[in-house]
Structure formats: C-alpha cells, structure tokens
Design an enzyme around this catalytic site. Structure first.
Site, PDB file in Angstrom:
ATOM      1  N   ARG A 258      -1.552  -2.282 -18.716  1.00  0.00           N
ATOM      2  CA  ARG A 258      -2.764  -1.468 -18.718  1.00  0.00           C
ATOM      3  C   ARG A 258      -2.628  -0.346 -17.706  1.00  0.00           C
ATOM      4  O   ARG A 258      -2.314  -0.607 -16.540  1.00  0.00           O
ATOM      5  CB  ARG A 258      -3.941  -2.326 -18.252  1.00  0.00           C
ATOM      6  CG  ARG A 258      -4.708  -2.817 -19.330  1.00  0.00           C
ATOM      7  CD  ARG A 258      -5.700  -3.849 -19.174  1.00  0.00           C
ATOM      8  NE  ARG A 258      -5.638  -4.389 -20.491  1.00  0.00           N
ATOM      9  CZ  ARG A 258      -6.076  -3.741 -21.564  1.00  0.00           C
ATOM     10  NH1 ARG A 258      -6.723  -2.614 -21.482  1.00  0.00           N
ATOM     11  NH2 ARG A 258      -5.889  -4.256 -22.754  1.00  0.00           N
TER      12      ARG A 258
ATOM     13  N   GLU B 163      -0.405   4.828  -0.602  1.00  0.00           N
ATOM     14  CA  GLU B 163      -1.178   6.059  -0.856  1.00  0.00           C
ATOM     15  C   GLU B 163      -0.274   7.272  -0.720  1.00  0.00           C
ATOM     16  O   GLU B 163       0.522   7.359   0.219  1.00  0.00           O
ATOM     17  CB  GLU B 163      -2.321   6.175   0.160  1.00  0.00           C
ATOM     18  CG  GLU B 163      -3.514   5.322  -0.204  1.00  0.00           C
ATOM     19  CD  GLU B 163      -4.636   5.455   0.824  1.00  0.00           C
ATOM     20  OE1 GLU B 163      -4.453   6.161   1.826  1.00  0.00           O
ATOM     21  OE2 GLU B 163      -5.685   4.831   0.603  1.00  0.00           O
TER      22      GLU B 163
ATOM     23  N   LYS C 138      -1.378   0.657 -25.253  1.00  0.00           N
ATOM     24  CA  LYS C 138      -1.706   0.516 -26.688  1.00  0.00           C
ATOM     25  C   LYS C 138      -0.390   0.502 -27.468  1.00  0.00           C
ATOM     26  O   LYS C 138       0.396  -0.423 -27.299  1.00  0.00           O
ATOM     27  CB  LYS C 138      -2.643   1.645 -27.099  1.00  0.00           C
ATOM     28  CG  LYS C 138      -3.965   1.638 -26.321  1.00  0.00           C
ATOM     29  CD  LYS C 138      -4.903   2.708 -26.825  1.00  0.00           C
ATOM     30  CE  LYS C 138      -6.289   2.611 -26.266  1.00  0.00           C
ATOM     31  NZ  LYS C 138      -6.470   3.013 -24.881  1.00  0.00           N
TER      32      LYS C 138
ATOM     33  N   ASP D  57      -5.215  13.907 -25.470  1.00  0.00           N
ATOM     34  CA  ASP D  57      -5.250  12.516 -25.032  1.00  0.00           C
ATOM     35  C   ASP D  57      -4.610  11.706 -26.162  1.00  0.00           C
ATOM     36  O   ASP D  57      -5.236  11.449 -27.183  1.00  0.00           O
ATOM     37  CB  ASP D  57      -6.712  12.103 -24.800  1.00  0.00           C
ATOM     38  CG  ASP D  57      -6.851  10.626 -24.423  1.00  0.00           C
ATOM     39  OD1 ASP D  57      -5.871   9.880 -24.563  1.00  0.00           O
ATOM     40  OD2 ASP D  57      -7.953  10.235 -24.012  1.00  0.00           O
TER      41      ASP D  57
ATOM     42  N   TYR E 181       0.851  -1.193   0.000  1.00  0.00           N
ATOM     43  CA  TYR E 181       0.000   0.000   0.000  1.00  0.00           C
ATOM     44  C   TYR E 181       0.878   1.232   0.000  1.00  0.00           C
ATOM     45  O   TYR E 181       1.823   1.317   0.790  1.00  0.00           O
ATOM     46  CB  TYR E 181      -0.913   0.021   1.241  1.00  0.00           C
ATOM     47  CG  TYR E 181      -2.357   0.053   0.837  1.00  0.00           C
ATOM     48  CD1 TYR E 181      -2.845   1.140   0.102  1.00  0.00           C
ATOM     49  CD2 TYR E 181      -3.222  -0.987   1.142  1.00  0.00           C
ATOM     50  CE1 TYR E 181      -4.174   1.159  -0.312  1.00  0.00           C
ATOM     51  CE2 TYR E 181      -4.540  -0.961   0.728  1.00  0.00           C
ATOM     52  CZ  TYR E 181      -5.012   0.114  -0.001  1.00  0.00           C
ATOM     53  OH  TYR E 181      -6.309   0.136  -0.409  1.00  0.00           O
TER      54      TYR E 181
ATOM     55  N   THR F 239      -2.837   6.381 -22.336  1.00  0.00           N
ATOM     56  CA  THR F 239      -2.795   5.042 -21.767  1.00  0.00           C
ATOM     57  C   THR F 239      -1.377   4.536 -21.988  1.00  0.00           C
ATOM     58  O   THR F 239      -0.615   5.107 -22.782  1.00  0.00           O
ATOM     59  CB  THR F 239      -3.778   4.074 -22.464  1.00  0.00           C
ATOM     60  OG1 THR F 239      -3.493   4.087 -23.864  1.00  0.00           O
ATOM     61  CG2 THR F 239      -5.218   4.474 -22.229  1.00  0.00           C
TER      62      THR F 239
HETATM   63  C1  LIG Z   1      -8.281   8.128 -26.733  1.00  0.00           C
HETATM   64  C2  LIG Z   1      -8.529   7.245 -25.556  1.00  0.00           C
HETATM   65  N1  LIG Z   1      -8.516   7.783 -24.334  1.00  0.00           N
HETATM   66  C3  LIG Z   1      -8.744   7.047 -23.228  1.00  0.00           C
HETATM   67  C4  LIG Z   1      -9.013   5.710 -23.334  1.00  0.00           C
HETATM   68  C5  LIG Z   1      -9.367   4.943 -22.088  1.00  0.00           C
HETATM   69  O1  LIG Z   1      -8.414   4.099 -21.659  1.00  0.00           O
HETATM   70  P1  LIG Z   1      -8.786   2.953 -20.583  1.00  0.00           P
HETATM   71  O2  LIG Z   1      -9.549   1.928 -21.292  1.00  0.00           O
HETATM   72  O3  LIG Z   1      -7.419   2.544 -20.092  1.00  0.00           O
HETATM   73  O4  LIG Z   1      -9.554   3.648 -19.501  1.00  0.00           O
HETATM   74  C6  LIG Z   1      -9.017   5.088 -24.586  1.00  0.00           C
HETATM   75  C7  LIG Z   1      -9.302   3.639 -24.682  1.00  0.00           C
HETATM   76  O5  LIG Z   1      -9.582   3.080 -25.652  1.00  0.00           O
HETATM   77  C8  LIG Z   1      -8.782   5.880 -25.725  1.00  0.00           C
HETATM   78  O6  LIG Z   1      -8.840   5.351 -26.952  1.00  0.00           O
END
Ligand SMILES: Cc1ncc(COP(=O)(O)O)c(C=O)c1O
Length: 426
Positions: free
Chosen positions: A228, A49, A222, A193, A47, A219
């Site tokens: 993950r 935090e 990918k 993002d 843990y 993320t």
């Molecule tokens: C552009 C984008 N942002 C965020 C996410 C979310 O990621 P997670 O599934 O890890 O929450 C995805 C997932 O496909 C994504 O394509």
C-alpha cells in the site's frame, strides 16, 4: 513479552478469508512473499525525515540505499526523469501535487466522482474539494466514455490551473494527447493519476502517461502489485527550467516543489519498510513474468466482461480495455441495488464493491452498479477459462439474493475451487 494472540488470531482469520474466496475488488491484489517480508522488516524502526543524502536523522545510510533503489527502479519502469516514492498512499501523492501546483481556492478540473473519478479529484468531502475549486467533466451517456468535447469546453471557459485524468472506475484507454493539447493551450498543468492501470502501463499494454503529462501519480498496491502506498513522477517535460514562484519570491524547479510538498509539506517521516517493499515490487514489475501476468489480467477482464454481456448485463462503455469493468445492474435487475448485490455476493465468498454508475438514479450508499476487477484472481492463478464460471456464480447469487440456500451452494462451490489455488507460503 506475551504474544498478542487476540490480534494474531484476527490476522489468521483475515488470511483465511482471503484464501477461501474469489477476490474481485478491482483495486486489490496479493503481494508476493518477498514484498510482505520487506514490509514486515526492521526498516520500520528507522526515522528518516528528508531524502537520501539529505536526512534530518543520523544512521540513514542503509535506508538511503533502498530508497534510491526504489526511485531508480520506478524511473526505469515508466521512463520517468524524476520520482518520489515517499507518499504514504495515492491520496497523499495527489495532495502533494495540489500543494506544489496550486494555491488555496485555485480551480482544477477532474472526472466527476459519480462517473468514475476519485475522491481526491475534487469531492466536496475531500481536501481537494474543500480547499480548491473543483470543476468536473463527465462520461457520455451514449457510450460511457470520457466526454473530451465537454472537458475542452470547461477548460477553455474556466481556465483551471490543473487538469487531472485518471479514475477509480473507468475501463477505457485515455486520450492523453488531447488533454495535453488543451492544457498547453490554457497554460494548465496536466496530471495523470494512473493508480488503477499502473501495472498494465508498466507492462506496455496501455499508453504510458509519463510521455504526455507533466506529472503522474499512482498507488503501488493495485495492478502494480506492491505494498500500500503512493508515488509521484515526472517525464521529459521536467526537470527543465520550468519553475514556479514560491511565496518567498524564488523560482523553484517543479521536482523541488513536489519533494517539499511531500515532506515537510504533507507528511512526516517516510515509511522506509514500505519503500523497501515498493522497491521489491518494482523489481518484480521489471521482470518478463510481470508482462505475462498483466496480459492475463487484461485477457481475464475482457472474457469476464463478455460473459456478463452474454448473460444480459449492461457493462458501462460496452466492455473493457484494462483490468476492470462497471456493471449497471438496472438492465437485468431494475430493483436490485448495488448495496444488496454486494452483501449477497460477499456472503457467497465473492468479494466486490457497489459502485455508482454514470447518471445513476440511486445514491452512493445504494448505487445501481457493481465494480469488478481481475488483478487479484489473476495473481491467484485463474485463467480466462474460469471467467464464465465466475460470472455464472455471480448471476446465480444475483438472481436470488435473498435465498440463504442459493448463497450457501455458491459459497461451497467457490471454497471448493479456491482450494486448488494456494495463496500464502506461511
Ligand atoms: C484513481 C485513484 N487515485 C487515488 C486513489 C487513492 O489511493 P489510496 O487509497 O492509497 O489513498 C485511488 C484509490 O482507490 C484511486 O482509485
């Protein structure tokens, strides 16, 4: 303790499924053995935090080191000034940014979900659309590319506090400079993002949004090929004395706001085993081999898109700059839905996902499109010479999706070929 044969048998079957098929889901990849090892390590027992050096639990000195390493490696990958590696997922990273930058009910602007955007960019069934006022921009029907004129018009008319670039199903480079300009004009925060193309960006094959945006989320699983998870970064704009007044009236730096939006704002204890695995993946991404891998991902995607078009398929935007593509099935098979196509391909051990295409005439449950990506098959070792063969198999299945015999013969060809590309050491 007796071994849980039930669950380990399921894991073995999933490993077999991954091994024998062609994996074309654009958001998936195969992590290295050392990423898997770190994820399955004793760090899961801890843990922690808080943040390195400022934890709410004792005994965190060791995990502090791996979390610091993850942060430093990530900053190095993208030239970021600040990073947080604790978000449990991409959606969690985005949630933390919303919490740090907006108040409930504030307006923000993101890409329309049915034009390639992500649920966490304003879907009415997601926290982003439920708690905040989501505005959207589209891609153009004429060329499938982001309609920056419309984005600017909505931004000027509605003055959202946050503008989001980035997508789940968009195969083209972004004009980050243009979005930053309009964000500055209206005093909005610009967030990118980059979850999908993050690996290509780390390899220098696409523009680095950390140079243009105030905040960048991603993320790690990918194209980045890690475990993950999610991350948040800031570039040169921060940590300057740009702050925000909190409900208590104090002006806080954006980095402090984001840290506290992740923990304790939206998460509890960090997944230190996953953070260690992120550090391993970032270390791999900093090696020269990673650039070669990403170049192959991009090359494979370009050749695959070309092969689809040569067989009469319509690729949204007419090609790809990154690792993915969106096939609009309506040109070649007007009566075939993405749902049926996905099911037939999965039966042939070719995994992909149905996806809405821009201006789709069908619902999100049926769709007129399929999304394909090359990160996983490229990790597997397939090169561009195999892409026309894969497209030929897909075309064979889709030309006769009801035929068991047709599907069986494609599946045999897939399984026979994939034996040549070993995947797991265990
Ligand atoms: C552009 C984008 N942002 C965020 C996410 C979310 O990621 P997670 O599934 O890890 O929450 C995805 C997932 O496909 C994504 O394509």
């Amino acid at each position: 303790m007796t071994r849980d044969t039930q669950i380990f048998d399921i894991i073995r079957r999933e490993r077999d499924r991954q091994t024998k098929g062609i994996e074309l889901i654009a958001s998936e990849n195969f992590v290295s053995d050392q990423v898997l090892e770190a994820m399955g390590s004793v760090l899961t027992n801890k843990y922690a935090e808080g943040y390195p050096g400022k934890r709410y639990y004792g005994g965190c000195e060791v995990v502090d080191e791996s979390e610091r390493l993850a942060i430093e490696r990530l900053k190095q990958m993208y030239g970021a000034c600040w990073a947080n590696v604790q978000p449990h997922s991409g959606a969690q990273a985005n949630m933390a940014v919303f919490m740090a930058c907006l108040q409930a009910g504030d307006k923000f602007l993101g890409l329309n979900l049915s034009h390639g955007g992500h649920l966490s960019h304003g879907s009415p069934v997601n926290f982003s659309g439920l708690m905040f006022k989501a505005l959207e921009y589209n891609v153009k029907e004429s060329d499938g590319r982001v309609d920056y004129d419309q984005l600017e018009q909505v931004a000027r008319a509605e003055r959202p506090k946050l503008i989001i670039a980035g997508a789940s199903a968009y195969s083209r480079e972004w004009d980050y400079e243009r979005i930053r300009k309009v964000a500055d004009e209206i005093g909005a925060i610009f967030m990118v993002d980059m979850a999908h193309p993050a690996g290509l960006i780390a390899a220098g094959l696409l523009k680095n949004p950390v140079r243009y945006a105030h905040i960048v989320t991603s993320t790690t699983h990918k194209t980045m090929r890690g475990p993950r998870g999610g991350v948040i970064m800031m570039g040169e704009d921060f940590p300057n004395p740009w702050g925000k007044t909190t409900p208590k009236g104090e002006v806080k730096m954006m980095s402090a706001l984001l840290d506290s939006a992740v923990f304790p704002g939206t998460q509890g204890g960090p997944l230190e085993h996953v953070i260690a695995a992120k550090a391993v993946a970032f270390g791999e991404a900093l090696s020269p081999d990673f650039k070669l891998y990403q170049q192959q991902v991009q090359k494979n995607a370009a050749v695959m898109a070309q092969a689809f078009m040569e067989r009469g398929y319509n690729i949204v935007s007419g090609g790809t700059d990154n690792h993915c593509m969106l096939v609009d099935l309506r040109t070649k098979f007007p009566d075939l839905t993405g749902k049926i196509a996905e099911k037939a391909l999965v039966s042939a051990d070719i995994t992909t996902n149905k996806n809405m295409v821009p201006f789709d005439s069908r619902s999100a449950f049926q769709t007129s499109g399929l999304r394909f990506g090359t990160p996983a098959i490229t990790t597997r070792g397939l090169k561009e010479d195999k892409m026309p063969w894969i497209v030929e198999l897909i075309d064979t299945v889709l030309s006769n999706p009801e035929s068991e015999e047709n599907i069986r013969s494609v599946r045999e060809a897939v399984n026979k070929e994939m034996v040549q590309y070993p995947l797991f050491a265990w």
